[in-house]
Design an enzyme around this catalytic site. Sequence first.
Site, short mmCIF file in Angstrom:
data_model
loop_
_atom_site.label_atom_id
_atom_site.label_comp_id
_atom_site.label_asym_id
_atom_site.label_seq_id
_atom_site.Cartn_x
_atom_site.Cartn_y
_atom_site.Cartn_z
CE1 TYR A 68 3.79 2.12 -5.92
CE2 TYR A 68 4.46 1.80 -3.68
CZ TYR A 68 4.68 2.47 -4.79
OH TYR A 68 5.58 3.16 -4.94
CG ASP A 93 6.24 -6.39 -3.25
OD1 ASP A 93 6.83 -6.31 -2.13
OD2 ASP A 93 5.95 -5.34 -3.83
CE LYS A 142 7.43 0.42 2.61
NZ LYS A 142 6.51 -0.07 1.39
#
Length: 433
Positions: A145, A240, A268
């Site tokens: 994702y 990522d 994050k």
Amino acid sequence: MSEPNLSTKLFAAAKAVIPGGVNSPVRAFRNVGGEPFFVRRAKGSRIEDVDGRTYIDYIGSWGPNILGHAPVAITNTIHEVAKSGVSFGIPNPFEVEMARTITEWVPSVEKVRMCNSGTEATMSAIRLARGFTKRDVIVKFEGCYHGHSDSLLVAAGSGALTHGEPDSAGVPRDFAKNTLVIPYNDPEALDAVFAENGEAVAAVIVESYPANAGFVLPRPGFLEHLARVTRENGVLLIFDEVMTGFRLGRGGVQGIENLAPDLSCFGKVIGGGLPVGAFGGRADIMNMLAPDGPVYQAGTLSGNPLAMAAGLAQLRELAGKGHGGHDGFARLEQLGAHFENGLRGLLSEKGVPHRLNRVGSMFCIFFTDREIVNVSDVTKQDIDFFRRFFHGCLDKGVYLAPSPYETGFLSLAHTEADLDDTLGVFGEVLTEI
Ligand SMILES: *Cc1c(COP(=O)(O)O)cnc(C)c1O
């Protein structure tokens, strides 16, 4: 009939005015059944819902809260910085310190641009890779994702080498066809994609340790193979690390694996719980960005002083400067190992078929005895057993991610006592279900 609790009332009200009652789909509990609770406050390792129930939390806002909830270092910083203004749209000193910190901690990153979410980071990195290479095709891995931008919202069934099918209504097939999807941990599929499309591929993007469909680890040599074939084909390699960056050590997965991707994406943890994203890498590539270069990318709130200051406070604590002089990552590994040992013992004792993946403060239990190589293994676990386990834990005050496809997170606020209490709850639930 008893009065419905406040969470139930709020969810009913939310559904009238918010699609599905939530602002991000996984929060709606669709993978486990039932309804979400609403949070009143959270502190350390604990969340309290609006009905006054408390839970030991293993999500940490889906990754950002590595110090736990509402750490004083961050809340004090936000209070202080906010007094001088919350947004300027003009450069502020925190942006420079953040960029310097990222480039120091992650050596492959020579220059970095801040944005407001992980989705923006990967979307922008993809555009930059296309602009730099003057090629259009992107290769991604099934089950990885990378946020919800059009080019990346493609997982395309299980077949290797299939042309992308959009994963969402509203993504034009014309976009998706430039995204090729192959299985993770499959070097042959990677070689095949390069043999056929090598000159057309701008970049390969990978969750270096995939953590959005369970938590899957690379087979020995897989990431090295990926690094080699991308280099040989003049294709950019994008890691990522929105989830793993600044969580699995100072240098993220690339630090652990000793690899240097061309571009990296973050989010994050570096926002300290405020909205943030970042992408960076080789200076010659990053120099293609506007205003120096032809690849446009921008953001009204990018480099926001509160987000930068909160993130920097979090990184300082992690580095140990504010945490009694201890390295936060070493402590997280200690907690993770304690939890893992207890969990392995418990699951074996109860005779529950399982696989357990853990690195540092990230963990995932799979209810299967199948080896977990990629997402097709993840989907074959006992989903119904997970649902019962999840609800059993929730009833006893332990909050796991409401989906069998998510990773669990420990924070520096968790104690050995929290972990042992949690193992006690797991033991009771496994006996009952
Ligand atoms: C969370 C996540 C994203 C998306 O970040 P948002 O801030 O939710 O847009 C992208 N990639 C990975 C690996 C993630 O875990």
